[in-house]
Write a protein that holds these residues in place. Structure first.
Motif, PDB file in Angstrom:
ATOM      1  N   ARG A 186      51.380  42.947  28.034  1.00 19.56           N
ATOM      2  CA  ARG A 186      51.208  42.989  29.484  1.00 19.56           C
ATOM      3  C   ARG A 186      49.985  42.169  29.857  1.00 19.56           C
ATOM      4  O   ARG A 186      48.890  42.383  29.312  1.00 19.56           O
ATOM      5  CB  ARG A 186      51.052  44.429  29.971  1.00 19.56           C
ATOM      6  N   ALA A 187      50.171  41.188  30.747  1.00 16.87           N
ATOM      7  CA  ALA A 187      49.062  40.383  31.267  1.00 16.87           C
ATOM      8  C   ALA A 187      48.870  40.720  32.735  1.00 16.87           C
ATOM      9  O   ALA A 187      49.842  40.793  33.499  1.00 16.87           O
ATOM     10  CB  ALA A 187      49.368  38.896  31.102  1.00 16.87           C
ATOM     11  N   VAL A 188      47.611  40.925  33.120  1.00 16.67           N
ATOM     12  CA  VAL A 188      47.300  41.315  34.492  1.00 16.67           C
ATOM     13  C   VAL A 188      46.230  40.383  35.050  1.00 16.67           C
ATOM     14  O   VAL A 188      45.129  40.282  34.490  1.00 16.67           O
ATOM     15  CB  VAL A 188      46.811  42.781  34.566  1.00 16.67           C
ATOM     16  N   ASP A 189      46.575  39.671  36.138  1.00 16.93           N
ATOM     17  CA  ASP A 189      45.640  38.837  36.890  1.00 16.93           C
ATOM     18  C   ASP A 189      44.869  37.860  35.997  1.00 16.93           C
ATOM     19  O   ASP A 189      43.645  37.725  36.088  1.00 16.93           O
ATOM     20  CB  ASP A 189      44.651  39.713  37.668  1.00 16.93           C
ATOM     21  N   VAL A 190      45.594  37.151  35.146  1.00 17.37           N
ATOM     22  CA  VAL A 190      44.969  36.242  34.171  1.00 17.37           C
ATOM     23  C   VAL A 190      44.649  34.898  34.821  1.00 17.37           C
ATOM     24  O   VAL A 190      45.472  34.314  35.525  1.00 17.37           O
ATOM     25  CB  VAL A 190      45.889  36.046  32.957  1.00 17.37           C
ATOM     26  N   GLU A 191      43.447  34.406  34.572  1.00 19.56           N
ATOM     27  CA  GLU A 191      43.024  33.062  34.951  1.00 19.56           C
ATOM     28  C   GLU A 191      42.120  32.503  33.857  1.00 19.56           C
ATOM     29  O   GLU A 191      41.448  33.257  33.157  1.00 19.56           O
ATOM     30  CB  GLU A 191      42.244  33.060  36.273  1.00 19.56           C
ATOM     31  N   VAL A 192      42.109  31.170  33.719  1.00 21.97           N
ATOM     32  CA  VAL A 192      41.172  30.485  32.827  1.00 21.97           C
ATOM     33  C   VAL A 192      40.552  29.344  33.622  1.00 21.97           C
ATOM     34  O   VAL A 192      41.251  28.418  34.036  1.00 21.97           O
ATOM     35  CB  VAL A 192      41.858  29.942  31.563  1.00 21.97           C
ATOM     36  N   THR A 193      39.277  29.423  33.836  1.00 22.05           N
ATOM     37  CA  THR A 193      38.584  28.452  34.686  1.00 22.05           C
ATOM     38  C   THR A 193      38.804  27.019  34.204  1.00 22.05           C
ATOM     39  O   THR A 193      38.588  26.701  33.038  1.00 22.05           O
ATOM     40  CB  THR A 193      37.074  28.759  34.718  1.00 22.05           C
ATOM     41  N   GLY A 194      39.254  26.181  35.134  1.00 25.45           N
ATOM     42  CA  GLY A 194      39.441  24.775  34.831  1.00 25.45           C
ATOM     43  C   GLY A 194      40.702  24.448  34.064  1.00 25.45           C
ATOM     44  O   GLY A 194      41.023  23.267  33.869  1.00 25.45           O
ATOM     45  N   ARG A 195      41.443  25.464  33.628  1.00 22.22           N
ATOM     46  CA  ARG A 195      42.621  25.202  32.799  1.00 22.22           C
ATOM     47  C   ARG A 195      43.880  25.921  33.288  1.00 22.22           C
ATOM     48  O   ARG A 195      44.988  25.423  33.092  1.00 22.22           O
ATOM     49  CB  ARG A 195      42.345  25.608  31.338  1.00 22.22           C
ATOM     50  N   LEU A 196      43.705  27.067  33.905  1.00 21.40           N
ATOM     51  CA  LEU A 196      44.860  27.838  34.363  1.00 21.40           C
ATOM     52  C   LEU A 196      44.495  28.566  35.643  1.00 21.40           C
ATOM     53  O   LEU A 196      43.686  29.504  35.617  1.00 21.40           O
ATOM     54  CB  LEU A 196      45.301  28.846  33.285  1.00 21.40           C
ATOM     55  N   ALA A 197      45.082  28.113  36.747  1.00 21.07           N
ATOM     56  CA  ALA A 197      44.868  28.819  38.010  1.00 21.07           C
ATOM     57  C   ALA A 197      45.704  30.093  38.003  1.00 21.07           C
ATOM     58  O   ALA A 197      46.667  30.226  37.265  1.00 21.07           O
ATOM     59  CB  ALA A 197      45.253  27.922  39.184  1.00 21.07           C
ATOM     60  N   GLY A 198      45.339  31.021  38.856  1.00 19.57           N
ATOM     61  CA  GLY A 198      46.056  32.278  38.861  1.00 19.57           C
ATOM     62  C   GLY A 198      45.878  32.986  40.177  1.00 19.57           C
ATOM     63  O   GLY A 198      45.626  32.335  41.199  1.00 19.57           O
ATOM     64  N   PRO A 199      45.935  34.296  40.177  1.00 23.02           N
ATOM     65  CA  PRO A 199      46.150  35.155  39.011  1.00 23.02           C
ATOM     66  C   PRO A 199      47.609  35.202  38.577  1.00 23.02           C
ATOM     67  O   PRO A 199      48.509  35.067  39.394  1.00 23.02           O
ATOM     68  CB  PRO A 199      45.684  36.517  39.509  1.00 23.02           C
ATOM     69  N   ILE A 200      47.823  35.405  37.275  1.00 26.09           N
ATOM     70  CA  ILE A 200      49.166  35.515  36.708  1.00 26.09           C
ATOM     71  C   ILE A 200      49.305  36.884  36.059  1.00 26.09           C
ATOM     72  O   ILE A 200      48.453  37.282  35.255  1.00 26.09           O
ATOM     73  CB  ILE A 200      49.428  34.416  35.669  1.00 26.09           C
ATOM     74  N   SER A 201      50.375  37.566  36.388  1.00 26.95           N
ATOM     75  CA  SER A 201      50.665  38.876  35.794  1.00 26.95           C
ATOM     76  C   SER A 201      52.105  38.866  35.301  1.00 26.95           C
ATOM     77  O   SER A 201      53.010  38.348  35.971  1.00 26.95           O
ATOM     78  CB  SER A 201      50.479  39.997  36.815  1.00 26.95           C
ATOM     79  N   LEU A 202      52.324  39.402  34.122  1.00 25.29           N
ATOM     80  CA  LEU A 202      53.683  39.521  33.591  1.00 25.29           C
ATOM     81  C   LEU A 202      53.720  40.583  32.501  1.00 25.29           C
ATOM     82  O   LEU A 202      52.685  40.917  31.902  1.00 25.29           O
ATOM     83  CB  LEU A 202      54.192  38.182  33.062  1.00 25.29           C
ATOM     84  N   THR A 203      54.902  41.105  32.256  1.00 18.72           N
ATOM     85  CA  THR A 203      55.120  42.100  31.212  1.00 18.72           C
ATOM     86  C   THR A 203      56.270  41.634  30.331  1.00 18.72           C
ATOM     87  O   THR A 203      57.283  41.140  30.840  1.00 18.72           O
ATOM     88  CB  THR A 203      55.462  43.478  31.814  1.00 18.72           C
TER      89      THR A 203
END
Length: 574
Positions: free
Chosen positions: A368-385
């Motif tokens: 389960r991913a909740v509100d994932v972001e990586v600065t400069g590489r992945l905009a978000g937030p991304i959530s999925l199960t």
């Protein structure tokens, strides 16, 4: 006219007249290889291969990994001298290799300057000849005619624009001062490919050119190859590209007679004829194996009769045993002679992928991913199960963050914000775009066995539950004994896939899984991914794979008006 391409990254300054070898030969351009043989590390890579690439050729060089596709392109380009055989070249040749080694100081401009060296030199020579002509210098007429011919044949006036168009179309870096070492692997490859497509070569040799291209880049490459006025020889795992541009297929896979096979008529004709050839081969091999088994069984029965003796039925003559004994001996000898005379003339057919049984308890939550972001590489937030047996395609253009998201889900990268939770002791396989850097002198079997040992020591999987490397149908017996440093990119990719499957994963995370793999294995892998009980999260630009998995839920990474990533669900959503 013979020309070996200069594939160095050293910048050159146009000066003096263009060398004859730098000039296109037009319709007369060709590469002709006769009876090419190459042996590496005691293993025969190419054996008596002959092929011609003309100015009209649309040739795909195909075959399983390790069959010598890259080696053949290197021989054609003049980068490798074969152990036996010859190559004749007429015209100019440009090549894109699978690997790109860059010097510490090399820049984007280094590659563009190398691509533009001949046309810029032609323009400089034409300018000088024009000046000489206006001044009435002796011999200026001839000098001007030669310079004009060279510039015309190179289409030199349009050269820089062609490179600029290719850089933009492939989404490559256009900053000439940018050092290549500071770019991602994909960016470096796209700059190099753009330079090749922008140059005016008679013959193109392309080794896996679709790696690191997004949908727009693939469309541009396809269009340029279709429009290319010369010929090309192409090695690619991209079945859509092969279908779209290739007219002939040189298949280096083992054949029943041991020779490379040339198929005409396009992709479907190659597949159909190859399938029929394989079916005939398998049937003949099974027939000979069956006859061998029959003869072996007959010898064993004759031997048993010889050892146990023959007894007549009750009531028969008492001398029949003695009179029958010589016949039993003769029958044994006849059967043994027949077995000794029998020869299996058909080699074993090539391997096919044997996918292990995988899966987790139905309905089990794996990740389960909740509100994932990586600065400069992945905009978000991304959530999925992700639950047991789920399917998810991650799509988007280059730079959208697909690889970053998969690295986060696989536990190889920590998100800047948000959380990723994995079920306790869930078994996860992560196949990245590039193969790992194993100890170069270890064999494939050593690498696999060490991974199995680590998994068993950690309690991830029992040693008895792991398939032997030879049981996966990914590497043949010769490849199992080869040091990793001598394996092809495709063989290393196969080994990486085997290592990932060793732990019997419940969740498979694959980033561009078709990179470096043969078209045949990609078909088998696609079928395996569709049927596996494991959950699968996959990112790919492979157009045929996207078509084959069109019914999977899809997460498309792209900029929304708010700057956040949008998920575009398909068939019920993510």
């Amino acid at each position: 006219m013979s020309h070996t391409p200069d594939l160095s990254l050293s910048p050159s300054t146009p000066s003096g007249p263009v060398a004859v070898d730098d000039l296109p030969a037009g319709p007369s351009a060709h590469l002709r290889a006769d009876d090419i043989c190459v042996t590496r590390g005691g293993r025969r890579v190419l054996h008596d291969v002959s092929v011609t690439v003309s100015a009209r050729s649309r040739l795909a060089v195909v075959g399983e990994n390790g069959r010598g596709k890259t080696t053949l392109l290197h021989v054609l380009a003049g980068l490798l001298v074969p152990d036996r055989g010859s190559v004749a070249r007429t015209g100019t040749v440009g090549m894109v290799e699978q690997e790109l080694t860059v010097a510490a100081s090399a820049t984007v401009g280094t590659l563009t300057s190398a691509a533009l060296r001949a046309p810029l030199a032609a323009l400089a020579a034409l300018e000088s000849a024009t000046l000489a002509l206006t001044e009435g210098a002796a011999g200026a007429d001839d000098r001007y005619a030669v310079a004009l011919d060279a510039a015309t044949r190179l289409d030199a006036w349009d050269a820089e624009r062609r490179v600029e168009i290719a850089l933009a179309a492939l989404g490559a870096c256009t900053d000439r001062d940018r050092e290549l070492a500071t770019l991602s692997v994909g960016q470096r490859y796209r700059v190099r490919l753009a330079c090749l497509l922008g140059a005016s070569h008679d013959i193109l040799l392309l080794d896996e050119p679709t790696n690191h291209l997004d949908a727009d880049g693939l469309a541009f490459l396809t269009r340029r190859l279709r429009e290319h006025p010369g010929g090309f020889a192409l090695v690619s795992h991209d079945r859509a590209l092969l279908r779209d541009v290739a007219h002939q297929f040189l298949d280096l896979d083992p054949s029943q007679d041991g020779q490379a096979q040339l198929y005409a008529g396009g992709y479907d004709a190659w597949q159909d004829e190859r399938r029929r050839d394989r079916q005939r081969w398998e049937q003949e091999y099974e027939r000979q194996q069956g006859e061998r088994r029959r003869l072996t069984e007959a010898v064993a029965q004759a031997r048993d009769r010889l050892h146990t003796g023959w007894r007549p039925d009750k009531g028969t003559g008492k001398h029949q045993r003695q009179s029958r004994a010589p016949g039993v001996v003769q029958a044994f000898h006849r059967q043994q002679e027949a077995l000794d005379a029998h020869r299996i003339t058909v080699p074993p057919p090539p391997l096919t992928l044997r996918w292990p049984h995988l899966g987790a308890r139905a309905g089990a939550s794996l990740l389960r991913a909740v509100d994932v972001e990586v600065t400069g590489r992945l905009a978000g937030p991304i959530s999925l199960t992700v639950t047991a047996g789920d399917r998810l395609l991650v799509t988007g253009g280059n730079g959208a963050g697909k690889s970053t998201l998969l690295s986060v889900l696989g536990g190889h990268l920590e998100p800047t914000t948000g959380t990723v939770t994995r079920a306790n002791r869930v078994r996860v396989a992560v196949l990245t775009q590039e193969v790992p850097r194993w100890e170069s002198e270890r064999t494939a079997r050593d690498v696999y066995d060490r991974q199995v040992g680590r998994l068993a020591a950690a309690g991830t999987v029992s040693a008895g539950a792991v398939l032997p490397l030879s049981g996966l149908g990914l590497l043949d017996r010769d490849a199992l004994r080869v040091p990793v440093s001598r394996m092809s990119q495709g063989q290393q990719r196969r080994l990486d896939l085997a290592v990932q499957l060793a732990g019997r994963p419940e969740l498979i995370i694959f980033d561009e899984p078709t990179n470096h793999l043969s078209a045949t294995l990609v078909d088998e892998l696609t079928a395996a991914l569709r049927g596996t009980g494991a959950a699968v999260v996959l990112a790919t630009h492979d157009r045929q794979l996207l078509r084959d998995l069109a019914d999977w839920p899809r997460l498309h990474l792209g900029a929304a008006p708010t700057g956040q990533v949008q998920a575009e669900p398909v068939n019920g959503g993510v």
